[in-house]
Design a protein around this motif. Structure first.
Motif, PDB file in Angstrom:
ATOM      1  N   PRO A  58       0.806  -1.232   0.000  1.00 54.61           N
ATOM      2  CA  PRO A  58       0.000   0.000   0.000  1.00 54.61           C
ATOM      3  C   PRO A  58       0.837   1.279   0.000  1.00 54.61           C
ATOM      4  CG  PRO A  58      -0.903  -1.577   1.559  1.00 54.61           C
ATOM      5  CD  PRO A  58       0.407  -2.143   1.066  1.00 54.61           C
ATOM      6  N   SER A  59       1.992   1.253   0.627  1.00 49.36           N
ATOM      7  CA  SER A  59       2.836   2.450   0.674  1.00 49.36           C
ATOM      8  C   SER A  59       3.392   2.828  -0.698  1.00 49.36           C
ATOM      9  CB  SER A  59       3.985   2.256   1.659  1.00 49.36           C
ATOM     10  OG  SER A  59       4.821   1.197   1.241  1.00 49.36           O
ATOM     11  N   LEU A  60       3.310   1.909  -1.658  1.00 48.32           N
ATOM     12  CA  LEU A  60       3.827   2.179  -3.000  1.00 48.32           C
ATOM     13  C   LEU A  60       2.712   2.360  -4.030  1.00 48.32           C
ATOM     14  CD1 LEU A  60       6.967  -0.123  -3.037  1.00 48.32           C
ATOM     15  CD2 LEU A  60       6.871   2.349  -2.940  1.00 48.32           C
ATOM     16  N   ASP A  61       1.503   2.633  -3.558  1.00 47.12           N
ATOM     17  CA  ASP A  61       0.384   2.863  -4.477  1.00 47.12           C
ATOM     18  C   ASP A  61       0.690   3.965  -5.486  1.00 47.12           C
ATOM     19  OD1 ASP A  61      -1.157   0.857  -3.424  1.00 47.12           O
ATOM     20  OD2 ASP A  61      -2.530   2.189  -2.335  1.00 47.12           O
ATOM     21  N   ALA A  62       1.305   5.054  -5.029  1.00 49.43           N
ATOM     22  CA  ALA A  62       1.603   6.173  -5.930  1.00 49.43           C
ATOM     23  C   ALA A  62       2.603   5.750  -7.013  1.00 49.43           C
ATOM     24  CB  ALA A  62       2.126   7.366  -5.147  1.00 49.43           C
ATOM     25  N   ALA A  63       3.625   5.010  -6.636  1.00 51.46           N
ATOM     26  CA  ALA A  63       4.622   4.552  -7.616  1.00 51.46           C
ATOM     27  C   ALA A  63       3.994   3.584  -8.616  1.00 51.46           C
ATOM     28  CB  ALA A  63       5.800   3.889  -6.912  1.00 51.46           C
TER      29      ALA A  63
END
Length: 156
Positions: A58-63
């Motif tokens: 989830p912490s890499l959703d933007a990437a």
């Protein structure tokens, strides 16, 4: 999405969109607490699955969203244009400045049908889900279609 489509998206970035690939690699390296050069030294057969697995966090959703958006805009521009044309929405190479608040059900059904008749269903599914998630305007009828139409389900 299927592992093969995820790999295709990453391969496209590696071959055709170096800035996006490098940004993705940097985000994954930061999440894994390693330097990007460490990942680059890995053979691609080992590095790519690691990148794809890490992008599911989830912490890499933007990437992940940036990677998908870039792939869609650069590899599938014609599909984006076909969708917007079918809806009668003015655009510049598949990119829209302002979306209408809503679209008619009949137009939307026809536009989705057009895409599914011309492009692989999984690619259409990724596009429509990304379109619905990444835009400020969320069309209730598109959300309903994505939730209910078996042709637009991941893994279906």
């Amino acid at each position: 999405m299927s592992p093969s489509l995820a790999a295709d998206i990453l391969n496209f970035a590696f071959a055709e969109d170096k800035p996006t690939y490098k940004a993705t690699l940097a985000a994954v390296a930061e999440a894994r607490r390693v330097r990007p050069v460490f990942l680059l030294q890995q053979p691609r057969a080992r590095r790519d699955p690691l990148i794809l697995n890490t992008l599911t966090r989830p912490s890499l959703d933007a990437a992940a969203a940036t990677l998908i958006r870039s792939w869609l805009l650069k590899k599938h521009k014609a599909m984006l244009a076909d969708f917007l044309d079918a809806l009668g929405i003015p655009h510049q190479d598949g990119v829209v400045e302002t979306l209408p608040e809503k679209v008619e059900d009949e137009k939307l059904q026809k536009a989705v049908g057009t895409l599914l008749s011309k492009y692989p269903a999984e690619v259409v599914t990724v596009y429509l889900h990304a379109f619905n998630e990444m835009n400020e305007v969320n069309w209730e009828n598109l959300t309903r279609l994505l939730n209910e139409d078996a042709r637009l389900q991941f893994g279906g």
